[in-house]
Design a protein around this motif. Structure first.
Motif, PDB file in Angstrom:
ATOM      1  N   LEU A   2       0.833  -1.202   0.000  1.00 15.74           N
ATOM      2  CA  LEU A   2       0.000   0.000   0.000  1.00 15.74           C
ATOM      3  C   LEU A   2       0.871   1.256   0.000  1.00 15.74           C
ATOM      4  CD1 LEU A   2      -2.836  -1.027   2.482  1.00 15.74           C
ATOM      5  CD2 LEU A   2      -2.854  -1.074  -0.016  1.00 15.74           C
ATOM      6  N   THR A   3       1.908   1.262   0.843  1.00 18.06           N
ATOM      7  CA  THR A   3       2.832   2.392   0.855  1.00 18.06           C
ATOM      8  C   THR A   3       3.541   2.513  -0.485  1.00 18.06           C
ATOM      9  OG1 THR A   3       3.203   2.209   3.234  1.00 18.06           O
ATOM     10  CG2 THR A   3       4.897   3.340   1.970  1.00 18.06           C
ATOM     11  N   GLU A   4       3.921   1.395  -1.055  1.00 12.51           N
ATOM     12  CA  GLU A   4       4.605   1.405  -2.352  1.00 12.51           C
ATOM     13  C   GLU A   4       3.733   2.037  -3.435  1.00 12.51           C
ATOM     14  OE1 GLU A   4       6.944  -1.716  -5.321  1.00 12.51           O
ATOM     15  OE2 GLU A   4       5.702  -2.464  -3.691  1.00 12.51           O
ATOM     16  N   LYS A   5       2.446   1.712  -3.433  1.00 12.42           N
ATOM     17  CA  LYS A   5       1.531   2.280  -4.432  1.00 12.42           C
ATOM     18  C   LYS A   5       1.384   3.784  -4.248  1.00 12.42           C
ATOM     19  CE  LYS A   5      -1.734   2.505  -7.551  1.00 12.42           C
ATOM     20  NZ  LYS A   5      -1.361   2.583  -8.993  1.00 12.42           N
ATOM     21  N   ARG A   6       1.277   4.238  -3.007  1.00 12.74           N
ATOM     22  CA  ARG A   6       1.164   5.687  -2.758  1.00 12.74           C
ATOM     23  C   ARG A   6       2.407   6.425  -3.252  1.00 12.74           C
ATOM     24  NH1 ARG A   6      -0.485   3.792   2.631  1.00 12.74           N
ATOM     25  NH2 ARG A   6      -2.770   3.748   2.738  1.00 12.74           N
ATOM     26  N   VAL A   7       3.579   5.855  -2.969  1.00 16.98           N
ATOM     27  CA  VAL A   7       4.827   6.481  -3.416  1.00 16.98           C
ATOM     28  C   VAL A   7       4.878   6.539  -4.940  1.00 16.98           C
ATOM     29  CG1 VAL A   7       7.336   6.268  -3.452  1.00 16.98           C
ATOM     30  CG2 VAL A   7       6.090   5.772  -1.366  1.00 16.98           C
ATOM     31  N   GLN A   8       4.522   5.449  -5.587  1.00 11.29           N
ATOM     32  CA  GLN A   8       4.571   5.397  -7.043  1.00 11.29           C
ATOM     33  C   GLN A   8       3.668   6.445  -7.672  1.00 11.29           C
ATOM     34  OE1 GLN A   8       3.975   1.472  -8.747  1.00 11.29           O
ATOM     35  NE2 GLN A   8       3.006   2.339 -10.555  1.00 11.29           N
ATOM     36  N   ASP A   9       2.432   6.549  -7.177  1.00 10.88           N
ATOM     37  CA  ASP A   9       1.501   7.529  -7.742  1.00 10.88           C
ATOM     38  C   ASP A   9       2.004   8.954  -7.537  1.00 10.88           C
ATOM     39  OD1 ASP A   9      -0.096   5.434  -8.483  1.00 10.88           O
ATOM     40  OD2 ASP A   9      -1.561   5.694  -6.867  1.00 10.88           O
ATOM     41  N   ALA A  10       2.548   9.234  -6.337  1.00  9.38           N
ATOM     42  CA  ALA A  10       3.048  10.582  -6.069  1.00  9.38           C
ATOM     43  C   ALA A  10       4.274  10.899  -6.916  1.00  9.38           C
ATOM     44  CB  ALA A  10       3.375  10.720  -4.581  1.00  9.38           C
ATOM     45  N   GLU A  57      -1.313  12.184  -1.426  1.00  5.70           N
ATOM     46  CA  GLU A  57      -1.325  10.752  -1.722  1.00  5.70           C
ATOM     47  C   GLU A  57      -1.141   9.905  -0.460  1.00  5.70           C
ATOM     48  OE1 GLU A  57      -2.012   9.255  -4.441  1.00  5.70           O
ATOM     49  OE2 GLU A  57      -1.762  10.735  -6.040  1.00  5.70           O
ATOM     50  N   GLY A  58      -1.021  10.570   0.702  1.00  3.08           N
ATOM     51  CA  GLY A  58      -0.829   9.838   1.942  1.00  3.08           C
ATOM     52  C   GLY A  58       0.569   9.272   2.089  1.00  3.08           C
ATOM     53  N   SER A  59       1.558   9.927   1.490  1.00  4.97           N
ATOM     54  CA  SER A  59       2.941   9.454   1.534  1.00  4.97           C
ATOM     55  C   SER A  59       3.800  10.461   2.283  1.00  4.97           C
ATOM     56  CB  SER A  59       3.489   9.249   0.117  1.00  4.97           C
ATOM     57  OG  SER A  59       4.777   8.687   0.142  1.00  4.97           O
ATOM     58  N   GLU A  60       4.691   9.949   3.115  1.00  3.38           N
ATOM     59  CA  GLU A  60       5.496  10.796   3.989  1.00  3.38           C
ATOM     60  C   GLU A  60       6.711  11.374   3.260  1.00  3.38           C
ATOM     61  OE1 GLU A  60       6.891  10.596   8.682  1.00  3.38           O
ATOM     62  OE2 GLU A  60       6.436   8.754   7.579  1.00  3.38           O
ATOM     63  N   VAL A  61       7.093  12.584   3.642  1.00  7.17           N
ATOM     64  CA  VAL A  61       8.250  13.277   3.080  1.00  7.17           C
ATOM     65  C   VAL A  61       9.137  13.759   4.223  1.00  7.17           C
ATOM     66  CG1 VAL A  61       9.023  15.326   1.811  1.00  7.17           C
ATOM     67  CG2 VAL A  61       7.044  14.036   0.998  1.00  7.17           C
ATOM     68  N   ALA A  62      10.451  13.567   4.081  1.00  3.44           N
ATOM     69  CA  ALA A  62      11.390  14.052   5.098  1.00  3.44           C
ATOM     70  C   ALA A  62      12.624  14.618   4.416  1.00  3.44           C
ATOM     71  CB  ALA A  62      11.784  12.929   6.048  1.00  3.44           C
ATOM     72  N   VAL A  63      12.990  15.842   4.763  1.00  2.34           N
ATOM     73  CA  VAL A  63      14.221  16.462   4.270  1.00  2.34           C
ATOM     74  C   VAL A  63      15.334  16.095   5.241  1.00  2.34           C
ATOM     75  CG1 VAL A  63      15.369  18.608   3.639  1.00  2.34           C
ATOM     76  CG2 VAL A  63      12.904  18.368   3.292  1.00  2.34           C
ATOM     77  N   ILE A  64      16.292  15.305   4.783  1.00  2.00           N
ATOM     78  CA  ILE A  64      17.329  14.794   5.688  1.00  2.00           C
ATOM     79  C   ILE A  64      18.687  15.455   5.464  1.00  2.00           C
ATOM     80  CG2 ILE A  64      16.124  12.586   5.859  1.00  2.00           C
ATOM     81  CD1 ILE A  64      18.381  11.392   4.072  1.00  2.00           C
ATOM     82  N   GLY A  65      18.767  16.413   4.554  1.00  2.00           N
ATOM     83  CA  GLY A  65      20.044  17.078   4.323  1.00  2.00           C
ATOM     84  C   GLY A  65      20.047  17.821   3.021  1.00  2.00           C
ATOM     85  N   GLU A  66      21.241  18.109   2.520  1.00  2.00           N
ATOM     86  CA  GLU A  66      21.367  18.828   1.260  1.00  2.00           C
ATOM     87  C   GLU A  66      22.635  18.380   0.531  1.00  2.00           C
ATOM     88  OE1 GLU A  66      23.115  20.412   4.679  1.00  2.00           O
ATOM     89  OE2 GLU A  66      20.984  20.728   4.242  1.00  2.00           O
ATOM     90  N   PHE A  67      22.580  18.500  -0.767  1.00  2.00           N
ATOM     91  CA  PHE A  67      23.768  18.250  -1.575  1.00  2.00           C
ATOM     92  C   PHE A  67      24.633  19.502  -1.552  1.00  2.00           C
ATOM     93  CE2 PHE A  67      20.698  15.198  -3.312  1.00  2.00           C
ATOM     94  CZ  PHE A  67      21.440  14.038  -3.211  1.00  2.00           C
ATOM     95  N   THR A  68      25.949  19.315  -1.531  1.00  2.00           N
ATOM     96  CA  THR A  68      26.886  20.414  -1.352  1.00  2.00           C
ATOM     97  C   THR A  68      27.878  20.465  -2.514  1.00  2.00           C
ATOM     98  OG1 THR A  68      28.506  19.081  -0.148  1.00  2.00           O
ATOM     99  CG2 THR A  68      26.719  20.052   1.141  1.00  2.00           C
ATOM    100  N   ALA A  69      28.769  21.426  -2.454  1.00  2.00           N
ATOM    101  CA  ALA A  69      29.832  21.544  -3.461  1.00  2.00           C
ATOM    102  C   ALA A  69      31.192  21.213  -2.853  1.00  2.00           C
ATOM    103  CB  ALA A  69      29.844  22.958  -4.040  1.00  2.00           C
ATOM    104  N   THR A  70      31.209  20.476  -1.733  1.00  2.00           N
ATOM    105  CA  THR A  70      32.454  20.213  -1.021  1.00  2.00           C
ATOM    106  C   THR A  70      33.201  18.982  -1.527  1.00  2.00           C
ATOM    107  OG1 THR A  70      31.353  18.849   0.649  1.00  2.00           O
ATOM    108  CG2 THR A  70      31.448  21.232   1.054  1.00  2.00           C
ATOM    109  N   GLY A  71      32.517  18.128  -2.285  1.00  2.00           N
ATOM    110  CA  GLY A  71      33.134  16.878  -2.704  1.00  2.00           C
ATOM    111  C   GLY A  71      33.303  15.888  -1.565  1.00  2.00           C
ATOM    112  N   THR A  72      32.559  16.102  -0.484  1.00  2.00           N
ATOM    113  CA  THR A  72      32.693  15.285   0.722  1.00  2.00           C
ATOM    114  C   THR A  72      31.329  14.782   1.183  1.00  2.00           C
ATOM    115  OG1 THR A  72      34.603  16.607   1.418  1.00  2.00           O
ATOM    116  CG2 THR A  72      33.541  15.256   3.099  1.00  2.00           C
TER     117      THR A  72
END
Length: 214
Positions: free
Chosen positions: A63-71, A152-167
């Motif tokens: 069920l979670t997989e279907k919600r993610v796919q549709d979103a 769509e009933g699907s959870e979203v979480a911002v866990i960080g960011e992409f950087t220009a540090t190469g690290t």
């Protein structure tokens, strides 16, 4: 499946990641299920496997997989993310490492939604729990993407960011837990060179009359 065919719009066939893009996890939550799942799939089974390797089995949730796919399909059509990848073998470790290979990434592991408390930073980082996707989202698209997935009933979480540090930089509750150069992560392992020689092998059996006549 012996083989599958996927179709997508031609302008969605390539992906890119830009410094400043948010690292976003969508879909299922992270648990201990699936840890070392990729390793388990390649080891010999024995009478203790059900005990030793029980946590390696991923627990699916269609069920979670279907919600993610549709979103995801709706967000794709609205151009709300630049790139995405699954959290398969290695979980977030391989997904973030792959997407941030050309730029760098900073991840705050305490922001990853969990199925239950008590996971260590290492468990959060390598869990192979299912129904999760990792997106690179431009900051200006984040609010619209969050509303779309919520619809769509699907959870979203911002866990960080992409950087220009190469690290690759990992944090947990504000404390650094890991730092690794992306160049080393992808190309730093020494590759051994071996010499191969060809030797003539005697294929005839000296004690065999038929071989002696050959």
């Amino acid at each position: 499946y012996c083989g599958t065919v996927g179709l997508m719009p031609a302008d969605c066939a390539t992906k890119s990641v830009a410094p400043g893009d948010r690292i976003v996890v969508v879909g299922g939550r992270t648990g201990r299920d699936g840890i070392h799942g990729a390793t388990f799939s390649s080891v010999e089974l024995h009478d203790q496997s059900v005990v030793v390797s029980s946590s390696a089995v991923q627990i699916g949730d269609p069920l979670t997989e279907k919600r993610v796919q549709d979103a995801l399909l709706r967000a794709r059509d609205r151009k709300l993310y630049r790139a995405l990848t699954d959290c398969g073998a290695g979980g977030l470790s391989s997904a973030v490492g792959e997407m941030g290979a050309e730029c760098g990434a900073r991840v705050h592991l305490e922001r990853v939604p969990l199925k239950y408390p008590g996971l260590t930073p290492a468990e959060i980082w390598i869990s192979e729990a299912q129904e999760r996707m990792l997106l690179a989202v431009p900051p200006e698209a984040l609010d619209e993407l969050s509303r779309l997935f919520a619809s769509e009933g699907s959870e979203v979480a911002v866990i960080g960011e992409f950087t220009a540090t190469g690290t690759l930089e990992l944090f947990y509750d504000g404390q650094p837990t890991g730092v690794l150069d992306m160049q080393f992560l992808h190309h730093g392992t020494p590759r051994p060179l071996r010499q191969a020689t060809a030797a003539q092998v005697e294929t005839r059996d000296p004690g065999c009359p038929a071989c002696a006549d050959a």
